[in-house]
Design a protein around this motif. Structure first.
Motif, PDB file in Angstrom:
ATOM      1  N   THR A  51      17.748  28.994  34.789  1.00  0.00           N
ATOM      2  CA  THR A  51      18.555  27.803  34.585  1.00  0.00           C
ATOM      3  C   THR A  51      18.835  27.071  35.895  1.00  0.00           C
ATOM      4  O   THR A  51      19.043  25.853  35.894  1.00  0.00           O
ATOM      5  CB  THR A  51      19.891  28.177  33.919  1.00  0.00           C
ATOM      6  OG1 THR A  51      20.586  29.126  34.752  1.00  0.00           O
ATOM      7  CG2 THR A  51      19.669  28.791  32.553  1.00  0.00           C
ATOM      8  N   GLY A  52      18.815  27.802  37.012  1.00  0.00           N
ATOM      9  CA  GLY A  52      19.009  27.142  38.300  1.00  0.00           C
ATOM     10  C   GLY A  52      17.939  26.103  38.573  1.00  0.00           C
ATOM     11  O   GLY A  52      18.211  25.066  39.204  1.00  0.00           O
ATOM     12  N   ASN A  53      16.722  26.346  38.083  1.00  0.00           N
ATOM     13  CA  ASN A  53      15.644  25.373  38.265  1.00  0.00           C
ATOM     14  C   ASN A  53      15.885  24.105  37.460  1.00  0.00           C
ATOM     15  O   ASN A  53      15.451  23.013  37.850  1.00  0.00           O
ATOM     16  CB  ASN A  53      14.297  25.992  37.882  1.00  0.00           C
ATOM     17  CG  ASN A  53      13.806  26.976  38.915  1.00  0.00           C
ATOM     18  OD1 ASN A  53      14.071  26.832  40.101  1.00  0.00           O
ATOM     19  ND2 ASN A  53      13.083  27.991  38.469  1.00  0.00           N
ATOM     20  N   ILE A  54      16.566  24.253  36.336  1.00  0.00           N
ATOM     21  CA  ILE A  54      16.928  23.064  35.557  1.00  0.00           C
ATOM     22  C   ILE A  54      17.916  22.217  36.352  1.00  0.00           C
ATOM     23  O   ILE A  54      17.784  20.988  36.429  1.00  0.00           O
ATOM     24  CB  ILE A  54      17.525  23.474  34.198  1.00  0.00           C
ATOM     25  CG1 ILE A  54      16.474  24.215  33.361  1.00  0.00           C
ATOM     26  CG2 ILE A  54      18.046  22.250  33.449  1.00  0.00           C
ATOM     27  CD1 ILE A  54      17.019  24.772  32.049  1.00  0.00           C
ATOM     28  N   ARG A  78      19.422  28.373  27.789  1.00  0.00           N
ATOM     29  CA  ARG A  78      19.989  27.024  27.792  1.00  0.00           C
ATOM     30  C   ARG A  78      20.727  26.778  29.111  1.00  0.00           C
ATOM     31  O   ARG A  78      21.176  27.733  29.765  1.00  0.00           O
ATOM     32  CB  ARG A  78      20.943  26.847  26.609  1.00  0.00           C
ATOM     33  CG  ARG A  78      20.261  26.942  25.249  1.00  0.00           C
ATOM     34  CD  ARG A  78      21.273  26.868  24.138  1.00  0.00           C
ATOM     35  NE  ARG A  78      21.862  25.549  24.061  1.00  0.00           N
ATOM     36  CZ  ARG A  78      21.393  24.543  23.305  1.00  0.00           C
ATOM     37  NH1 ARG A  78      20.308  24.737  22.580  1.00  0.00           N
ATOM     38  NH2 ARG A  78      21.991  23.373  23.295  1.00  0.00           N
ATOM     39  N   PRO A  79      20.861  25.526  29.519  1.00  0.00           N
ATOM     40  CA  PRO A  79      21.578  25.230  30.769  1.00  0.00           C
ATOM     41  C   PRO A  79      22.971  25.841  30.783  1.00  0.00           C
ATOM     42  O   PRO A  79      23.694  25.783  29.778  1.00  0.00           O
ATOM     43  CB  PRO A  79      21.634  23.701  30.778  1.00  0.00           C
ATOM     44  CG  PRO A  79      20.460  23.277  29.955  1.00  0.00           C
ATOM     45  CD  PRO A  79      20.315  24.317  28.881  1.00  0.00           C
ATOM     46  N   ASP A  80      23.346  26.440  31.909  1.00  0.00           N
ATOM     47  CA  ASP A  80      24.633  27.112  32.019  1.00  0.00           C
ATOM     48  C   ASP A  80      25.337  26.668  33.295  1.00  0.00           C
ATOM     49  O   ASP A  80      24.968  25.656  33.911  1.00  0.00           O
ATOM     50  CB  ASP A  80      24.443  28.626  31.995  1.00  0.00           C
ATOM     51  CG  ASP A  80      23.480  29.115  33.079  1.00  0.00           C
ATOM     52  OD1 ASP A  80      23.142  28.315  33.989  1.00  0.00           O
ATOM     53  OD2 ASP A  80      23.052  30.282  33.025  1.00  0.00           O
ATOM     54  N   SER A  81      26.352  27.444  33.705  1.00  0.00           N
ATOM     55  CA  SER A  81      27.128  27.075  34.887  1.00  0.00           C
ATOM     56  C   SER A  81      26.275  27.056  36.154  1.00  0.00           C
ATOM     57  O   SER A  81      26.516  26.254  37.059  1.00  0.00           O
ATOM     58  CB  SER A  81      28.295  28.053  35.061  1.00  0.00           C
ATOM     59  OG  SER A  81      27.822  29.386  35.192  1.00  0.00           O
ATOM     60  N   GLN A  82      25.264  27.935  36.227  1.00  0.00           N
ATOM     61  CA  GLN A  82      24.390  27.930  37.397  1.00  0.00           C
ATOM     62  C   GLN A  82      23.595  26.627  37.475  1.00  0.00           C
ATOM     63  O   GLN A  82      23.409  26.062  38.555  1.00  0.00           O
ATOM     64  CB  GLN A  82      23.428  29.112  37.368  1.00  0.00           C
ATOM     65  CG  GLN A  82      22.575  29.233  38.639  1.00  0.00           C
ATOM     66  CD  GLN A  82      21.595  30.382  38.588  1.00  0.00           C
ATOM     67  OE1 GLN A  82      21.205  30.822  37.512  1.00  0.00           O
ATOM     68  NE2 GLN A  82      21.187  30.864  39.754  1.00  0.00           N
ATOM     69  N   ALA A  83      23.146  26.148  36.331  1.00  0.00           N
ATOM     70  CA  ALA A  83      22.428  24.875  36.297  1.00  0.00           C
ATOM     71  C   ALA A  83      23.333  23.742  36.769  1.00  0.00           C
ATOM     72  O   ALA A  83      22.911  22.875  37.551  1.00  0.00           O
ATOM     73  CB  ALA A  83      21.915  24.599  34.890  1.00  0.00           C
ATOM     74  N   ILE A  84      24.584  23.747  36.315  1.00  0.00           N
ATOM     75  CA  ILE A  84      25.523  22.699  36.712  1.00  0.00           C
ATOM     76  C   ILE A  84      25.787  22.768  38.209  1.00  0.00           C
ATOM     77  O   ILE A  84      25.808  21.740  38.911  1.00  0.00           O
ATOM     78  CB  ILE A  84      26.839  22.840  35.923  1.00  0.00           C
ATOM     79  CG1 ILE A  84      26.583  22.690  34.413  1.00  0.00           C
ATOM     80  CG2 ILE A  84      27.858  21.809  36.396  1.00  0.00           C
ATOM     81  CD1 ILE A  84      25.986  21.377  34.000  1.00  0.00           C
TER      82      ILE A  84
END
Length: 255
Positions: free
Chosen positions: A15-18, A41-47
């Motif tokens: 998700t970090g790549n997102i 699915r996108p999570d806090s790491q993505a944000i």
């Protein structure tokens, strides 16, 4: 116009790549992100890694299948880091940026990125009109996903800025079919070629792969695609030829 250029990530693992992709997009003025069957699915790491580009993630389109992300696109370009057994028309990032900007004036354009470890499959790459290869250092060509997105997004922005200066973004007069129309044509073509016995059942995909490459390279316009579909239909349902008139000039029909 830039909203018509979509970044499509296929089966992203991290998700970090997102999040990093969203950041790369927003810095270049792109905001249309599609996520095809991501592992998570996108999570806090993505944000967190989006660094202020969480709005791109919030409105990203999540779809189950690649065809859903490409259906209304008239131009699809996929990134490929390795040579394939069946060569495909190749572009460098600068050419990709120019083509994206010119086409996006009229219809959606998709820039397609594959899985972090293995990239795009051959079947996925065959849905593309062009493949894009980033000319990285051959001794160390390891680019992560967000880096690759950043490079192509930058080239899109450079082409867009140049177009603003030179008014070079006038729509192409050619009306190209959408990806879903092309897929229906390929299904129709394969059905007819199977019916006529042209395709050998021992190697069913070999001919179709080469025909996909041929038509993707030629990029038939919408009306031309309709003609091709009509030709296929005429093979499926041949019309009985009309009986010609007699050669002696009278009105009698030849029996």
């Amino acid at each position: 116009m830039l909203h018509n250029i979509r970044i499509v990530l296929v089966e992203t693992s991290h998700t970090g790549n997102i999040g990093s992709t969203a950041r790369a997009m927003k810095t270049m003025g792109l905001n249309n992100l599609y996520l095809v069957n991501p592992l998570h699915r996108p999570d806090s790491q993505a944000i967190t890694l989006s660094a202020g580009a969480s709005d791109i993630i919030d409105k990203a389109s999540l779809v189950d299948y690649l065809d859903q992300a490409l259906a209304d696109c008239s131009l699809v370009m996929g990134t490929s880091a390795r040579s394939r057994t069946l060569p495909w028309p190749m572009l460098e990032p600068r050419e990709c940026g120019v083509k994206s900007v010119r086409e996006a004036v009229r219809a959606p354009v998709a820039l397609l990125f594959g899985r972090e470890r293995v990239g795009l499959t051959n079947d996925e790459l065959q849905k593309c009109h062009f493949h894009v290869q980033i000319p990285a250092n051959p001794e160390y060509s390891s680019l992560n996903l967000a880096m690759a997105v950043q490079i192509l997004a930058y080239e899109v922005r450079v082409a867009w800025l140049e177009g603003q200066r030179q008014d070079a973004t006038a729509p192409d007069a050619s009306a190209y079919p959408m990806a879903e129309d092309l897929e229906r044509f390929y299904q129709h073509l394969e059905h007819v070629l199977n019916t006529t016995g042209f395709i050998h059942h021992t190697h069913p995909g070999l001919v179709m792969n080469k025909l996909r490459r041929l038509f993707n390279r030629a990029r038939p316009e919408g009306q031309e695609l309709n003609i091709l579909r009509g030709m296929l239909t005429s093979v499926e349902h041949p019309q009985k030829p009309q009986t010609p008139l007699a050669d002696n000039g009278d009105a009698r029909l030849v029996n």
